[in-house]
Design a protein around this motif. Structure first.
Motif, PDB file in Angstrom:
ATOM      1  N   ILE A 106      39.560  35.774  54.185  1.00 57.36           N
ATOM      2  CA  ILE A 106      38.320  35.846  53.888  1.00 57.36           C
ATOM      3  C   ILE A 106      37.626  37.329  53.856  1.00 57.36           C
ATOM      4  O   ILE A 106      39.120  38.436  53.951  1.00 57.36           O
ATOM      5  CB  ILE A 106      37.998  36.280  55.851  1.00 57.36           C
ATOM      6  CG1 ILE A 106      38.854  34.439  56.042  1.00 57.36           C
ATOM      7  CG2 ILE A 106      36.118  36.057  55.895  1.00 57.36           C
ATOM      8  CD1 ILE A 106      38.186  34.003  56.895  1.00 57.36           C
ATOM      9  N   THR A 107      37.078  37.568  53.017  1.00 58.11           N
ATOM     10  CA  THR A 107      36.689  39.165  52.414  1.00 58.11           C
ATOM     11  C   THR A 107      35.624  39.509  52.828  1.00 58.11           C
ATOM     12  O   THR A 107      34.398  39.482  53.332  1.00 58.11           O
ATOM     13  CB  THR A 107      36.892  38.613  50.661  1.00 58.11           C
ATOM     14  OG1 THR A 107      36.904  40.530  50.451  1.00 58.11           O
ATOM     15  CG2 THR A 107      35.917  38.390  50.001  1.00 58.11           C
ATOM     16  N   GLY A 108      35.751  41.617  53.309  1.00 57.39           N
ATOM     17  CA  GLY A 108      34.748  42.473  54.221  1.00 57.39           C
ATOM     18  C   GLY A 108      33.730  42.534  52.920  1.00 57.39           C
ATOM     19  O   GLY A 108      33.984  41.768  51.385  1.00 57.39           O
ATOM     20  N   TRP A 109      32.742  42.844  52.667  1.00 60.04           N
ATOM     21  CA  TRP A 109      31.609  42.901  51.437  1.00 60.04           C
ATOM     22  C   TRP A 109      32.584  43.989  50.150  1.00 60.04           C
ATOM     23  O   TRP A 109      32.953  45.107  50.751  1.00 60.04           O
ATOM     24  CB  TRP A 109      30.743  43.925  52.827  1.00 60.04           C
ATOM     25  CG  TRP A 109      29.378  44.552  51.829  1.00 60.04           C
ATOM     26  CD1 TRP A 109      29.449  44.608  50.055  1.00 60.04           C
ATOM     27  CD2 TRP A 109      27.837  43.659  51.577  1.00 60.04           C
ATOM     28  NE1 TRP A 109      28.492  44.094  49.239  1.00 60.04           N
ATOM     29  CE2 TRP A 109      27.420  44.256  50.763  1.00 60.04           C
ATOM     30  CE3 TRP A 109      27.623  44.151  52.856  1.00 60.04           C
ATOM     31  CZ2 TRP A 109      25.864  45.240  50.475  1.00 60.04           C
ATOM     32  CZ3 TRP A 109      25.662  43.709  52.545  1.00 60.04           C
ATOM     33  CH2 TRP A 109      24.719  44.270  51.380  1.00 60.04           C
ATOM     34  N   VAL A 110      32.879  43.398  49.906  1.00 61.22           N
ATOM     35  CA  VAL A 110      33.552  44.581  48.290  1.00 61.22           C
ATOM     36  C   VAL A 110      31.892  43.585  47.060  1.00 61.22           C
ATOM     37  O   VAL A 110      31.485  42.128  47.154  1.00 61.22           O
ATOM     38  CB  VAL A 110      34.324  43.744  47.945  1.00 61.22           C
ATOM     39  CG1 VAL A 110      35.108  44.478  48.607  1.00 61.22           C
ATOM     40  CG2 VAL A 110      35.051  42.533  47.957  1.00 61.22           C
ATOM     41  N   GLU A 111      32.563  43.673  45.571  1.00 57.88           N
ATOM     42  CA  GLU A 111      31.576  43.832  45.058  1.00 57.88           C
ATOM     43  C   GLU A 111      32.095  42.424  44.341  1.00 57.88           C
ATOM     44  O   GLU A 111      33.407  41.999  44.236  1.00 57.88           O
ATOM     45  CB  GLU A 111      31.514  44.753  43.163  1.00 57.88           C
ATOM     46  CG  GLU A 111      31.327  46.305  43.334  1.00 57.88           C
ATOM     47  CD  GLU A 111      29.741  46.272  44.410  1.00 57.88           C
ATOM     48  OE1 GLU A 111      29.227  45.224  43.861  1.00 57.88           O
ATOM     49  OE2 GLU A 111      29.580  46.888  44.468  1.00 57.88           O
ATOM     50  N   PRO A 112      31.539  41.491  43.035  1.00 58.07           N
ATOM     51  CA  PRO A 112      31.611  40.105  42.589  1.00 58.07           C
ATOM     52  C   PRO A 112      33.514  40.761  41.660  1.00 58.07           C
ATOM     53  O   PRO A 112      33.587  39.627  41.620  1.00 58.07           O
ATOM     54  CB  PRO A 112      30.847  40.360  41.693  1.00 58.07           C
ATOM     55  CG  PRO A 112      29.408  40.557  42.231  1.00 58.07           C
ATOM     56  CD  PRO A 112      30.211  41.759  43.422  1.00 58.07           C
ATOM     57  N   SER A 113      33.083  41.697  41.270  1.00 56.39           N
ATOM     58  CA  SER A 113      34.190  41.988  40.230  1.00 56.39           C
ATOM     59  C   SER A 113      35.012  42.179  41.203  1.00 56.39           C
ATOM     60  O   SER A 113      36.593  41.770  40.959  1.00 56.39           O
ATOM     61  CB  SER A 113      33.867  43.505  39.673  1.00 56.39           C
ATOM     62  OG  SER A 113      34.092  44.775  40.964  1.00 56.39           O
ATOM     63  N   MET A 145      26.687  36.757  41.901  1.00 59.18           N
ATOM     64  CA  MET A 145      26.296  38.137  41.616  1.00 59.18           C
ATOM     65  C   MET A 145      26.800  38.429  40.081  1.00 59.18           C
ATOM     66  O   MET A 145      26.389  40.148  40.294  1.00 59.18           O
ATOM     67  CB  MET A 145      26.037  38.749  43.011  1.00 59.18           C
ATOM     68  CG  MET A 145      25.276  38.491  43.722  1.00 59.18           C
ATOM     69  SD  MET A 145      23.583  37.203  43.945  1.00 59.18           S
ATOM     70  CE  MET A 145      23.016  39.055  44.054  1.00 59.18           C
ATOM     71  N   ASP A 146      27.286  38.339  39.806  1.00 64.92           N
ATOM     72  CA  ASP A 146      27.376  38.547  38.113  1.00 64.92           C
ATOM     73  C   ASP A 146      27.639  37.592  37.936  1.00 64.92           C
ATOM     74  O   ASP A 146      28.503  37.614  36.039  1.00 64.92           O
ATOM     75  CB  ASP A 146      29.376  39.522  38.191  1.00 64.92           C
ATOM     76  CG  ASP A 146      30.706  38.576  38.733  1.00 64.92           C
ATOM     77  OD1 ASP A 146      30.117  37.031  38.862  1.00 64.92           O
ATOM     78  OD2 ASP A 146      31.291  39.025  38.304  1.00 64.92           O
ATOM     79  N   ALA A 147      26.802  36.284  37.602  1.00 66.37           N
ATOM     80  CA  ALA A 147      27.273  35.099  36.238  1.00 66.37           C
ATOM     81  C   ALA A 147      25.944  36.053  35.451  1.00 66.37           C
ATOM     82  O   ALA A 147      25.991  36.426  34.766  1.00 66.37           O
ATOM     83  CB  ALA A 147      25.857  34.123  37.168  1.00 66.37           C
ATOM     84  N   PRO A 148      27.678  35.369  33.983  1.00 61.59           N
ATOM     85  CA  PRO A 148      27.070  35.437  32.759  1.00 61.59           C
ATOM     86  C   PRO A 148      25.725  35.022  32.211  1.00 61.59           C
ATOM     87  O   PRO A 148      25.179  34.157  32.495  1.00 61.59           O
ATOM     88  CB  PRO A 148      28.225  35.116  31.989  1.00 61.59           C
ATOM     89  CG  PRO A 148      28.539  33.569  32.722  1.00 61.59           C
ATOM     90  CD  PRO A 148      28.227  34.357  33.660  1.00 61.59           C
ATOM     91  N   MET A 149      25.140  35.909  30.721  1.00 60.90           N
ATOM     92  CA  MET A 149      23.742  35.079  30.648  1.00 60.90           C
ATOM     93  C   MET A 149      23.583  34.097  29.711  1.00 60.90           C
ATOM     94  O   MET A 149      24.941  33.985  28.671  1.00 60.90           O
ATOM     95  CB  MET A 149      23.057  36.764  29.738  1.00 60.90           C
ATOM     96  CG  MET A 149      21.761  35.893  28.902  1.00 60.90           C
ATOM     97  SD  MET A 149      20.659  35.970  29.590  1.00 60.90           S
ATOM     98  CE  MET A 149      19.993  37.316  29.989  1.00 60.90           C
ATOM     99  N   THR A 150      23.736  33.146  29.494  1.00 61.98           N
ATOM    100  CA  THR A 150      23.943  31.404  28.527  1.00 61.98           C
ATOM    101  C   THR A 150      22.020  31.009  28.179  1.00 61.98           C
ATOM    102  O   THR A 150      22.229  30.919  27.915  1.00 61.98           O
ATOM    103  CB  THR A 150      24.069  30.549  29.931  1.00 61.98           C
ATOM    104  OG1 THR A 150      23.131  30.382  30.546  1.00 61.98           O
ATOM    105  CG2 THR A 150      25.528  31.078  30.331  1.00 61.98           C
ATOM    106  N   GLY A 151      21.205  31.956  28.805  1.00 66.50           N
ATOM    107  CA  GLY A 151      20.129  31.396  27.954  1.00 66.50           C
ATOM    108  C   GLY A 151      19.380  30.418  29.363  1.00 66.50           C
ATOM    109  O   GLY A 151      18.237  29.926  28.792  1.00 66.50           O
ATOM    110  N   LYS A 152      20.089  30.128  29.596  1.00 65.96           N
ATOM    111  CA  LYS A 152      19.643  29.399  30.542  1.00 65.96           C
ATOM    112  C   LYS A 152      19.753  29.383  32.625  1.00 65.96           C
ATOM    113  O   LYS A 152      20.855  29.950  32.500  1.00 65.96           O
ATOM    114  CB  LYS A 152      20.762  26.936  31.086  1.00 65.96           C
ATOM    115  CG  LYS A 152      20.204  26.651  31.755  1.00 65.96           C
ATOM    116  CD  LYS A 152      20.308  25.634  30.699  1.00 65.96           C
ATOM    117  CE  LYS A 152      20.696  24.333  31.930  1.00 65.96           C
ATOM    118  NZ  LYS A 152      21.972  23.837  32.679  1.00 65.96           N
TER     119      LYS A 152
END
Ligand code: SF4
Length: 460
Positions: free
Chosen positions: A176-183, A209-216
């Motif tokens: 269970i993780t505390g508030w950190v970045e998607p990275s 929250m760091d999803a790649p751009m796929t055009g969709k």
């Protein structure tokens, strides 16, 4: 001078906060809910609150943030928001078809006293929740705690609702993780995978929250902890709760509910905290630490040894959230730096105690404060009294950094004026290297800018 009215004379205040070092609870609840797959956060309050929470997250993560609102009017503010929430649940499942609606409250609905548990039970009883779908909630009154309290409350809400003990213990470790970045969440999964440890990470905002751009456009991106994973957390072998403020309550609830024992650790930021995390993961899983991880540790130590002369004795001012600041301060002490001023708008005695523990011997001159009056104004006043060599915190520190000409490393939430935090981790040994690079770059850029011409060095 952007902050020209800040003086170095400190007048003790009881009722006034100037430039708070925190933001509001539901933002954290919304962020945690986005780390669950197919989940639509729902803000039970006015449209304005929801818009603010969404835009705060979008500005930091540079991603669209989907969330619904009960859209309170004057009527609901007086008579309560039950009918709005019932209608919202019905509309959301009909139009947006999430797997889960994660409801959090706001100042307004908390002040009215809406009983969300009762309202959601009525929604189920009235047939507004389709089979196989879920509604759950947490209370997030923003006049208590801060954004990290809201995150903690939502994570605890997921634990209250989902994990089940089916009686088939498996070798999985819950993290269970505390508030950190998607990275950072991605890095926790990478470390576990390098070690060959099967984990369930809750929440998990990587690939959301760091999803790649796929055009969709994906309304529900592919990332996030799944319902199946959350349910099966009840059968896991052990739980590691990373970041006590955000996760310990959830770990306790899981132990009480499903008898899964747990350890609470600091976030694995810096050498010592990462050592403790890797050791705990190794012990809990019974798997030894692979050479690849040991080599990563060695590279971090090598980098620190190579550049130690630029770090030694540097005075640092920090502000942010307790779960991030505690291991960060420990890391700065490892680097032989001096964390001299620390503020956090988030209240909590445990944080105070750990600061005393860490700083009383190595930096007895350190000043720290947390809670409502621990604001950026006070931090600036301390800096005016005796300057620092480095400032670390979120984007709001840039005014102080500019006025006082202090090298500034952006870390924490929110970062509104730079990119990279979602993509490059600060956790683990690799993240430690990233952080040391940021600190060194900030310090050395200032030297390069200000050193007399005859002392400019090409090789530093
Ligand atoms: S009213 Fe409360 S919940 Fe809404 S934005 Fe303001 S502090 Fe946050």
């Amino acid at each position: 001078m952007l902050l020209r009215h800040t003086s170095d004379t400190i007048i003790e205040r009881e009722a006034l906060t100037i430039n708070p070092a925190k933001t509001c609870q539901p933002i954290g609840a919304m962020y945690a809910a986005l780390g669950v797959h197919g989940c639509l956060p729902h803000s039970h309050g006015s449209q304005g609150c929801c818009s603010y929470h969404r835009s705060a997250l979008t500005r930091h993560y540079k991603e669209p943030v989907m969330a619904a609102t009960s859209s309170f009017t004057e009527g609901s503010s007086v008579f309560g928001g039950q009918s709005n929430l019932l209608q919202a649940v019905n509309t959301i499942f009909t139009v947006y078809n999430p797997d889960i609606i994660a409801v959090h409250t706001t100042c307004l609905s908390e002040t009215i006293g809406d009983d969300i548990n009762q309202i959601l039970q009525k929604a189920r009883d009235d047939g507004h929740v389709p089979a196989g779908k879920h509604v759950m909630f947490c209370n997030t009154p923003s006049y208590v705690g801060s954004h990290v309290t809201g995150y903690a409350n939502m994570v605890s809400g997921f634990i209250r609702h989902f994990p089940q003990k089916m009686g088939h213990k498996n070798n999985t470790i819950n993290i269970i993780t505390g508030w950190v970045e998607p990275s950072d969440m991605r890095e926790i999964k990478r470390i576990a995978s390098e070690m060959g440890v099967k984990i369930i990470l809750l929440p998990d905002t990587s690939d959301v929250m760091d999803a790649p751009m796929t055009g969709k456009h994906e309304f529900y991106p592919k990332g996030g902890t799944t319902i199946h994973e959350m349910v099966s957390m009840g059968d896991s072998r052990y739980t590691l709760a990373l970041g006590p403020l955000c996760t310990e309550d959830a770990a306790i609830k899981l132990e009480n509910k499903c008898k899964v024992r747990f350890d609470t650790l600091e976030l694995p930021l810096g050498i010592k905290a990462t050592d403790r995390f890797i050791t705990a993961l190794s012990r809990a899983s019974g798997i030894s630490v692979p050479d690849k991880i040991t080599a990563e540790r060695g590279r971090l130590i090598d980098m620190i040894a190579d550049m130690h002369q630029y770090l030694y004795g540097k005075r640092v001012a920090l502000f942010g959230d307790p779960d991030l600041l505690t291991p960060l301060i420990e890391f700065l002490l490892t680097l032989n730096m001096k964390p001299v001023y620390i503020v956090s708008g988030t209240p909590g005695k445990r944080f105070e105690a750990s600061l005393k523990d860490m700083l009383s011997v190595d930096v007895p001159e350190a000043k720290f404060r947390n809670g409502a009056q621990a604001d950026m104004f006070l931090l600036h006043q301390w800096i005016k009294q005796e300057p620092v060599d480095l400032l670390i915190g979120n984007t709001y520190g840039k005014y102080i950094a500019r006025d006082e000409n202090i090298p500034f490393v952006r870390l924490g939430f929110p970062i509104l004026d730079r990119v990279g935090h979602s993509y490059f981790t600060n956790l683990g040994y690799t993240g430690g290297m990233n952080l040391v690079v940021k600190i060194l770059n900030a310090l050395m850029d200032k030297i390069d800018r200000e050193v007399p011409e005859h002392k400019v060095e090409l090789v530093m």
